[in-house]
Design a protein around this motif. Structure first.
Motif, PDB file in Angstrom:
ATOM      1  N   UNK A  57       0.857  -1.185   0.000  1.00  0.00           N
ATOM      2  CA  UNK A  57       0.000   0.000   0.000  1.00  0.00           C
ATOM      3  C   UNK A  57       0.891   1.231   0.000  1.00  0.00           C
ATOM      4  N   UNK A  58       0.730   2.060  -1.037  1.00  0.00           N
ATOM      5  CA  UNK A  58       1.587   3.241  -1.207  1.00  0.00           C
ATOM      6  C   UNK A  58       0.877   4.524  -0.785  1.00  0.00           C
ATOM      7  N   UNK A  59      -0.445   4.584  -0.987  1.00  0.00           N
ATOM      8  CA  UNK A  59      -1.199   5.818  -0.722  1.00  0.00           C
ATOM      9  C   UNK A  59      -2.579   5.473  -0.172  1.00  0.00           C
ATOM     10  N   UNK A  60      -3.223   6.487   0.415  1.00  0.00           N
ATOM     11  CA  UNK A  60      -4.578   6.275   0.934  1.00  0.00           C
ATOM     12  C   UNK A  60      -5.605   6.225  -0.190  1.00  0.00           C
ATOM     13  N   UNK A  61      -5.402   7.036  -1.228  1.00  0.00           N
ATOM     14  CA  UNK A  61      -6.340   7.049  -2.354  1.00  0.00           C
ATOM     15  C   UNK A  61      -5.767   6.297  -3.535  1.00  0.00           C
ATOM     16  N   UNK A  62      -6.507   6.253  -4.650  1.00  0.00           N
ATOM     17  CA  UNK A  62      -6.029   5.567  -5.857  1.00  0.00           C
ATOM     18  C   UNK A  62      -4.678   6.083  -6.340  1.00  0.00           C
ATOM     19  N   UNK A  63      -3.909   5.187  -6.943  1.00  0.00           N
ATOM     20  CA  UNK A  63      -2.619   5.579  -7.541  1.00  0.00           C
ATOM     21  C   UNK A  63      -2.904   5.910  -9.009  1.00  0.00           C
ATOM     22  N   UNK A  64      -3.197   7.196  -9.262  1.00  0.00           N
ATOM     23  CA  UNK A  64      -3.585   7.589 -10.618  1.00  0.00           C
ATOM     24  C   UNK A  64      -2.387   7.737 -11.548  1.00  0.00           C
TER      25      UNK A  64
END
Length: 323
Positions: A57-64
């Motif tokens: 897991x890199x971020x709380x939201x989508x990895x756009x």
């Protein structure tokens, strides 16, 4: 991750390692998966070879957005950019080398970052997203040094014309803006939806994809995917594709494009669609060409599925990687 999350997974972004042997992909859950292309493409490949060597897991939201420099994988999540050393990721170490956040007007505002690219001339990172602005960060110091303002709605896509010293941006406001990166000024603004031959009012005016090569630009979204001559600022070919296109790339004498629908479209620069190649996901978000390695030269396509299609030949899907 449970079966329901798997079922509703979307892959939004991809980037190949500098050596071309690995592929990173980002999904709607904030996760990044790293695949070994050399294993997946080997004659001895098994089903296991088509699964990630690492998922984190890199971020709380989508990895756009994902982008690779010579040494790092850059990922964009909700309002922040993180850097991961490729050498460390390959050793399965997932500690971020650094995380930066642009100087947003309000600390309450967490705009998504939709697009990232690097301007090699200045060694700077160019970022666009939900606050309608383009932020430019010096990669050496990690300092945000300028903000380009002009879009009236959020930014979807970016491209750099290195030789001309220009940054191009496309947004929800229907405009493609061309910026002089030395002065930070917008030197041209093309409102694509106002050109009758490009307009598709039923889809809206937003620009969701943009790419450049030499004096040419391809852009689309609500308006039809269109080839533009940048010196004359005129549309030269309209590609007759249905639905909104989400990413397009120049490749040899073609434009490769993905968007709503299940196919990768191969378009001749003259405007005709040469082929449409079926993919696993029903709707496509991202395509990537691995030009970093001759042994692992592939096209990879991701969308509304946990599967990423791999093409060793542009004419058919060879196999799928599974997030």
């Amino acid at each position: 991750m449970g079966p329901v999350e798997h079922l509703h997974m979307s892959v939004f972004s991809q980037s190949f390692s500098p050596c071309g042997r690995f592929l990173a992909a980002g999904n709607n859950y904030g996760e990044i998966a790293v695949f070994s292309l050399s294993s997946a493409l080997s004659p001895d490949a098994t089903d296991l070879s088509q699964t990630p060597i690492l998922t984190f897991t890199a971020h709380e939201g989508p990895v756009f957005s994902l982008f690779s420099t010579d040494s790092h994988l850059l990922s964009a999540g909700n309002g922040e950019i993180s850097a991961w050393s490729w050498a460390e990721l390959i050793k399965r170490n997932t500690k971020a080398a650094w995380t930066r956040r642009p100087n947003y007007k309000s600390s309450l505002e967490i705009p998504e970052i939709n697009a990232m690219t690097v301007n090699p001339t200045e060694n700077s990172l160019v970022i666009g997203g939900g606050d309608n602005n383009i932020h430019i960060m010096d990669l050496e110091s990690g300092i945000f040094k300028s903000v380009l303002q002009g879009h009236t709605d959020y930014i979807h896509c970016l491209s750099v014309r290195e030789r001309e010293g220009e940054i191009l941006s496309g947004g929800e406001d229907g405009a493609v803006r061309i910026w002089d990166h030395r002065t930070g000024q917008s030197v041209h603004c093309v409102e694509v939806y106002k050109y009758e031959e490009c307009a598709r009012p039923q889809y809206g005016k937003w620009i969701s994809c943009l790419t450049t090569e030499s004096d040419w630009m391809v852009c689309g979204g609500g308006p039809s995917l269109t080839l533009w001559h940048l010196r004359s600022m005129s549309p030269t070919s309209i590609f007759p594709l249905t639905g909104c296109q989400r990413q397009a790339n120049f490749y040899q004498d073609m434009v490769l494009s993905v968007g709503e629908g299940q196919c990768v479209s191969h378009c001749h620069l003259g405007g005709e669609v040469k082929a449409q190649i079926p993919c696993t996901p029903h709707s496509l978000n991202t395509l990537a060409l691995n030009l970093n390695s001759t042994d692992n030269r592939v096209l990879t396509v991701g969308g509304s599925s946990h599967q990423i299609d791999v093409f060793t030949n542009l004419s058919y899907r060879t196999f799928s990687l599974s997030f």
